[in-house]
Write a protein that holds these residues in place. Structure first.
Motif, PDB file in Angstrom:
ATOM      1  N   VAL A   1       0.835  -1.206   0.000  1.00  0.00           N
ATOM      2  CA  VAL A   1       0.000   0.000   0.000  1.00  0.00           C
ATOM      3  C   VAL A   1       0.868   1.254   0.000  1.00  0.00           C
ATOM      4  N   TYR A   2       1.910   1.255   0.828  1.00  0.00           N
ATOM      5  CA  TYR A   2       2.810   2.413   0.880  1.00  0.00           C
ATOM      6  C   TYR A   2       3.516   2.607  -0.464  1.00  0.00           C
ATOM      7  N   THR A   3       3.954   1.520  -1.071  1.00  0.00           N
ATOM      8  CA  THR A   3       4.625   1.605  -2.372  1.00  0.00           C
ATOM      9  C   THR A   3       3.709   2.192  -3.431  1.00  0.00           C
ATOM     10  N   LEU A   4       2.474   1.707  -3.509  1.00  0.00           N
ATOM     11  CA  LEU A   4       1.532   2.208  -4.515  1.00  0.00           C
ATOM     12  C   LEU A   4       1.193   3.673  -4.272  1.00  0.00           C
TER      13      LEU A   4
ATOM     14  N   THR B   1      -6.102   2.730   6.550  1.00  0.00           N
ATOM     15  CA  THR B   1      -5.196   2.839   7.696  1.00  0.00           C
ATOM     16  C   THR B   1      -3.837   3.407   7.295  1.00  0.00           C
ATOM     17  N   VAL B   2      -3.336   2.986   6.134  1.00  0.00           N
ATOM     18  CA  VAL B   2      -2.022   3.440   5.686  1.00  0.00           C
ATOM     19  C   VAL B   2      -2.080   4.836   5.085  1.00  0.00           C
TER      20      VAL B   2
ATOM     21  N   LYS C   1       2.041  -1.024  13.236  1.00  0.00           N
ATOM     22  CA  LYS C   1       1.296  -0.875  14.490  1.00  0.00           C
ATOM     23  C   LYS C   1      -0.147  -0.450  14.228  1.00  0.00           C
ATOM     24  N   ARG C   2      -0.334   0.490  13.296  1.00  0.00           N
ATOM     25  CA  ARG C   2      -1.686   0.961  12.975  1.00  0.00           C
ATOM     26  C   ARG C   2      -2.504  -0.146  12.309  1.00  0.00           C
TER      27      ARG C   2
END
Length: 327
Positions: free
Chosen positions: A105-108, A197-198, A131-132
């Motif tokens: 998700v962070y990469t996209l 969340t991300v 953690k989230r």
């Protein structure tokens, strides 16, 4: 991702998977690194668990009805070992699943904001994101638990009343279909909540509620997206179960093939859930503020105070004021 977010609202079932595969192949290097580091261990743990759990069950059942005291003690120790193994398995599955979700998700999101993404940078943000995601997962697990308890009560009522009749079996397949639809829907809701969340300020129950709002109007699309993934997942497990117990060289080949297929299926599923998030956002006319998203992502790296720590919302479809990067 070649499409603008405004164009994503017109993306259907096949279009979503087309964008998923196009994105994976466009960023092969980073997705390969994520797959080898997180998704491969996740897939291996899942398949290895099937074999080890069945062997342990076989050993327990073999001596379970023996009246011999020493054998009975041995069975008791094997049960303890079985549950210790289960605990370790679930812990590792939970750990690598959340790491895979956070990484992809962070990469996209970084790709979407035209940011620079490297595997080294990715490793730095994972502790904060993980953690989230863990809190969101716990709320999802609670939802699955309640859903299965209610389903179990209905199943017991069916078993004790009409299970031996022709009408009862018709009712069974109707109830099973309803259960499957609900289970896949909750899965889709969980995956959207993970992306929320991300990428946004919400996590836990709030992320679940936002995921519920997002999925409105795209319920059937989200259901079919994950239904297809579950069908392929079931096919891989059937293939694995049919051939894994022969203990021949051919069995090893099939095991490797199943591992490869499951690994790629997980990768496609994680990317598809983020694509579904973009489709749902576009459907509701909620443009993603790229600068605000960059602020959110930069907060994980400590470049400036992230919005989720400053108690400010990155609300759906709202443009945020963006802090200046401190040099």
């Amino acid at each position: 991702m070649d499409k603008d977010q405004s164009e994503m609202q017109n993306v259907g079932f096949f279009g979503l998977y087309k964008e998923t595969f196009k994105t994976i192949f466009s960023w092969k290097k980073i997705f390969f690194q994520i797959t080898i580091s997180f998704i491969l261990p996740l897939s291996f743990i899942f398949l290895a668990h099937i074999i080890i759990a069945d062997v342990l069950n076989w050993r327990i059942e073999r001596y379970d009805h023996n009246e011999n005291y020493y054998i009975h003690r041995r069975v008791s120790s094997q049960w303890i070992g079985y549950w210790i193994f289960k605990f370790i398995y679930l812990t590792l599955l939970f750990f690598f699943s959340l790491l895979s979700t956070a990484a992809i998700v962070y990469t996209l999101a970084t790709v979407y904001t035209d940011g620079d993404i490297t595997f080294k940078k990715l490793l730095k943000i994972l502790p904060s994101v993980w953690k989230r995601l863990a809190l969101t997962f716990l709320w999802t697990y609670f939802g699955f638990f309640i859903y299965n308890v209610v389903s179990g009560v209905v199943a017991v009522i069916w078993k004790t009343t009409i299970s031996d009749t022709t009408f009862g079996w018709i009712v069974f397949w109707v109830l099973f279909s309803i259960y499957a639809i609900g289970f896949i829907y909750i899965t889709a809701l969980w995956q959207l909540a993970s992306v929320v969340t991300v990428l946004e300020s919400s996590y836990g129950l709030k992320a679940m509620l936002k995921g519920h709002d997002l999925i409105k109007g795209k319920r059937w699309l989200s259901w079919f997206v994950f239904f297809v993934l579950y069908c392929f997942f079931a096919g891989i497990l059937i293939l694995f179960y049919v051939f894994v117990w022969n203990f021949t060289f051919f069995t090893i080949i099939i095991g490797i093939v199943c591992l490869f297929l499951l690994m790629n299926l997980f990768l496609v599923g994680y990317v598809a859930q983020t694509m579904l998030y973009l489709v749902c956002k576009s459907h509701h006319g909620e443009p993603i503020d790229k600068a605000g998203l960059s602020t959110q992502l930069g907060g994980y790296l400590g470049q400036f105070e992230p919005v989720f720590r400053a108690n400010k919302d990155v609300e759906l479809g709202q443009t945020q004021s963006h802090p200046q990067v401190q040099v």
